[in-house]
Every structure is written in structure tokens, then in C-alpha cells.
Write an enzyme that holds these catalytic residues in place. Structure first.
Site, PDB file in Angstrom:
ATOM      1  CB  CYS A   1    -116.395  32.188 -31.132  1.00  0.00           C
ATOM      2  SG  CYS A   1    -117.551  33.446 -31.635  1.00  0.00           S
ATOM      3  CD  GLU A   2    -113.726  34.232 -24.883  1.00  0.00           C
ATOM      4  OE1 GLU A   2    -113.741  33.246 -24.134  1.00  0.00           O
ATOM      5  OE2 GLU A   2    -112.905  35.156 -24.781  1.00  0.00           O
ATOM      6  CG  HIS A   3    -115.102  37.225 -29.420  1.00  0.00           C
ATOM      7  ND1 HIS A   3    -114.079  36.538 -30.043  1.00  0.00           N
ATOM      8  CD2 HIS A   3    -114.550  37.830 -28.349  1.00  0.00           C
ATOM      9  CE1 HIS A   3    -112.950  36.734 -29.383  1.00  0.00           C
ATOM     10  NE2 HIS A   3    -113.211  37.505 -28.354  1.00  0.00           N
ATOM     11  CG  HIS A   4    -119.543  36.879 -32.877  1.00  0.00           C
ATOM     12  ND1 HIS A   4    -118.184  36.765 -33.065  1.00  0.00           N
ATOM     13  CD2 HIS A   4    -119.865  38.151 -33.221  1.00  0.00           C
ATOM     14  CE1 HIS A   4    -117.705  37.913 -33.514  1.00  0.00           C
ATOM     15  NE2 HIS A   4    -118.701  38.769 -33.618  1.00  0.00           N
TER      16      HIS A   4
ATOM     17  CD  GLN B   1    -108.532  27.702 -33.873  1.00  0.00           C
ATOM     18  OE1 GLN B   1    -109.438  28.220 -34.536  1.00  0.00           O
ATOM     19  NE2 GLN B   1    -107.483  27.120 -34.429  1.00  0.00           N
TER      20      GLN B   1
ATOM     21  CG  HIS C   1    -113.475  30.777 -35.701  1.00  0.00           C
ATOM     22  ND1 HIS C   1    -113.456  31.115 -34.371  1.00  0.00           N
ATOM     23  CD2 HIS C   1    -112.384  29.997 -35.905  1.00  0.00           C
ATOM     24  CE1 HIS C   1    -112.392  30.577 -33.791  1.00  0.00           C
ATOM     25  NE2 HIS C   1    -111.719  29.898 -34.708  1.00  0.00           N
TER      26      HIS C   1
ATOM     27  CB  CYS D   1    -118.355  34.639 -35.624  1.00  0.00           C
ATOM     28  SG  CYS D   1    -116.615  34.382 -35.263  1.00  0.00           S
TER      29      CYS D   1
HETATM   30  N1  GTP Z   1    -108.322  35.611 -31.656  1.00  0.00           N
HETATM   31  C1  GTP Z   1    -109.554  35.095 -31.818  1.00  0.00           C
HETATM   32  N2  GTP Z   1    -110.516  35.874 -32.315  1.00  0.00           N
HETATM   33  C2  GTP Z   1    -111.723  35.322 -32.476  1.00  0.00           C
HETATM   34  C3  GTP Z   1    -112.031  33.988 -32.172  1.00  0.00           C
HETATM   35  N3  GTP Z   1    -113.344  33.767 -32.468  1.00  0.00           N
HETATM   36  C4  GTP Z   1    -113.812  34.941 -32.945  1.00  0.00           C
HETATM   37  N4  GTP Z   1    -112.846  35.893 -32.961  1.00  0.00           N
HETATM   38  C5  GTP Z   1    -112.822  37.294 -33.378  1.00  0.00           C
HETATM   39  O1  GTP Z   1    -113.272  38.136 -32.347  1.00  0.00           O
HETATM   40  C6  GTP Z   1    -113.345  39.435 -32.915  1.00  0.00           C
HETATM   41  C7  GTP Z   1    -114.377  40.270 -32.214  1.00  0.00           C
HETATM   42  O2  GTP Z   1    -114.264  41.536 -32.801  1.00  0.00           O
HETATM   43  P1  GTP Z   1    -115.243  42.756 -32.510  1.00  0.00           P
HETATM   44  O3  GTP Z   1    -114.808  43.904 -33.409  1.00  0.00           O
HETATM   45  O4  GTP Z   1    -115.328  43.005 -31.047  1.00  0.00           O
HETATM   46  O5  GTP Z   1    -116.664  42.171 -32.940  1.00  0.00           O
HETATM   47  P2  GTP Z   1    -117.425  42.285 -34.342  1.00  0.00           P
HETATM   48  O6  GTP Z   1    -117.812  43.714 -34.611  1.00  0.00           O
HETATM   49  O7  GTP Z   1    -118.555  41.318 -34.299  1.00  0.00           O
HETATM   50  O8  GTP Z   1    -116.304  41.841 -35.381  1.00  0.00           O
HETATM   51  P3  GTP Z   1    -116.435  41.263 -36.873  1.00  0.00           P
HETATM   52  O9  GTP Z   1    -116.482  39.757 -36.765  1.00  0.00           O
HETATM   53  O10 GTP Z   1    -115.189  41.727 -37.585  1.00  0.00           O
HETATM   54  O11 GTP Z   1    -117.705  41.817 -37.479  1.00  0.00           O
HETATM   55  C8  GTP Z   1    -113.598  39.199 -34.401  1.00  0.00           C
HETATM   56  O12 GTP Z   1    -112.469  39.673 -35.115  1.00  0.00           O
HETATM   57  C9  GTP Z   1    -113.695  37.669 -34.522  1.00  0.00           C
HETATM   58  O13 GTP Z   1    -113.202  37.179 -35.764  1.00  0.00           O
HETATM   59  C10 GTP Z   1    -110.979  33.213 -31.642  1.00  0.00           C
HETATM   60  O14 GTP Z   1    -111.146  32.030 -31.319  1.00  0.00           O
HETATM   61  N5  GTP Z   1    -109.769  33.789 -31.494  1.00  0.00           N
HETATM   62 ZN    ZN Z   2    -117.084  34.805 -33.035  1.00  0.00          ZN
END
Ligand code: GTP
Ligand code: ZN
Length: 205
Positions: free
Chosen positions: A94-97, A135, A163, A165
């Protein structure tokens, strides 16, 4: 290089990628940041291994889906019904984590004269999987690449994935599955074709 530019409009094409040494140094920083000693015996080769693993896990940035999808066949005796390759396993991040996303893709299309080599569909899943993703983006990219290169009557893509994360950290929901779909052409406009895709994906397990 052309292939990269087509599918990956990224800074790395403009600025050049960091060297292997810079990437390994970055891993050493993270190891120290996590609280460990990168010089201890067990970790001494870890930065090299991590960079090597990243090269493999993110190899999709150096590949273009259209290069893979270019090979098609026309001699299929007029076959024009659904071709579905289901349960294609994939790993992404995932690009977020930058944590793993693990799941299966189901990819179907309605041919218009030409068909794809079946393995090419799985290769396209891997090309987009081996990048940092959401995704939703990955689902749309797979459908878009097949729609644009093959120009079939329709494309349907479903991805089911877990996921890490959400499982290993944060909200800690192990085992939850996210489903995403993209439909183009007849799969989008014809509810019966869409229903057929769904029942083929779900029906014969
Ligand atoms: N729509 C979507 N969200 C994703 C995907 N992979 C990870 N995420 C979400 O990206 C979001 C990033 O949220 P943030 O609040 O910026 O980051 P965070 O504080 O690490 O969030 P938490 O996971 O809730 O602890 C999270 O809700 C993840 O579940 C994906 O493929 N699609
Ligand atoms: Zn993630």
C-alpha cells in the site's frame, strides 16, 4: 526507458534514482531509528538484502503493461464470449504505509476478434501489483490497460485483498477483506454480463 515513462510518470524518471549505496544507507538509518545496531553481525548484510528484495517487490515500475499485452491471437474460431482468469494470486504494497497487500485478482474480458495469451493477464496483475498502490488504483489500472491495448467489448476486474496495514497495526483487523471492481464496455452497460461475471467468479468454488 520509453516503457517506464508510459506507465510511470514519476520523479525518478526526471531526477534519476538513488544509487544502491544511498538506498542501503537509508535502510541503515531505519534500522538505527528502530533501535537496533546495523553493525551487529546479524544485520550487517541486511541493507543489501532489503534493497535486493525491494528491487524485486517494486519491479513493476520498470515494466509496461502494454508491452506484455501487445501479443494477441486472432485464430479462435469466432470465440467471442467471456474469458475469465480467476484467483490470480498477487502481492502488492500500500502506498500509505508501504506494508503488504495480499490477495487475488479475477480478470475477464469479452473478445472482439482478438484474444490475449492467458499468462499475459496474470503478468499484467504482477506489473501493477509490484508498485506502491491503492487497491482501487490497481483495479482500475488492470482494467484500463486491457481495455486500451486489446480494445475488447468489455473488461471486468475484481480484486479481493487483505491489507497488512489494517491487520498488523493501526485498527488491527486481521482477516478483513476489501473487494474492488472495475467494469468497462459491455460489463458496465449490460447488467446481465456483469451478473455473469459475478457468478463465474463466485459460482464454481
Ligand atoms: N482506499 C484505500 N485506502 C487504503 C488502501 N490501503 C490503505 N488504505 C488506508 O489509507 C488510510 C490512511 O489513513 P491515514 O489516517 O492518513 O493514516 P493512518 O493514521 O496510518 O491510518 P490508520 O491505518 O487508521 O491508523 C488508512 O485508512 C488505510 O486503511 C487502499 O488500497 N485503498
Ligand atoms: Zn496501508
Amino acid at each position: 526507458m520509453d516503457a517506464i515513462v508510459k506507465n510511470f510518470p514519476s520523479q525518478t524518471d526526471v531526477d534519476g534514482r538513488p544509487s544502491q549505496k544511498e538506498a542501503e544507507d537509508a535502510v541503515r538509518v531505519l534500522l538505527r531509528w528502530a533501535g537496533d545496531d546495523p553493525q551487529r553481525e546479524g544485520l550487517i548484510d541486511t541493507p543489501t538484502r532489503v534493497v535486493k528484495a525491494y528491487k524485486e517487490l517494486f519491479s513493476g515500475y520498470d515494466l509496461a503493461a502494454e508491452d506484455v499485452l501487445g501479443r494477441t491471437f486472432e485464430e479462435v474460431a469466432g470465440f467471442d464470449d467471456i474469458v475469465l482468469v480467476k484467483d490470480i494470486p498477487f502481492h502488492s504494497h500500500c502506498e500509505h504505509h508501504m506494508l503488504p497487500v495480499v490477495g487475488h485478482a479475477h480478470v475477464a474480458y469479452l473478445p472482439e476478434g482478438r484474444v490475449l495469451g492467458l499468462s499475459k493477464i496474470a503478468r499484467v496483475v504482477d506489473i501493477f501489483g509490484r508498485r506502491l498502490q491503492t487497491q482501487e488504483t490497481m483495479t482500475a489500472q488492470i482494467a484500463g490497460a486491457i481495455a486500451e491495448t486489446l480494445r475488447p467489448r468489455g473488461v471486468a476486474v475484481m480484486i479481493e485483498a487483505e491489507h497488512m496495514c489494517m491487520a498488523m497495526r493501526g485498527v488491527l483487523k486481521q482477516g478483513s477483506t476489501t473487494l474492488t471492481t472495475t467494469f468497462t464496455g459491455a460489463f458496465k452497460t449490460d447488467a446481465a454480463e456483469q451478473a455473469r461475471f459475478m457468478s463465474m467468479v463466485r459460482g464454481f468454488r
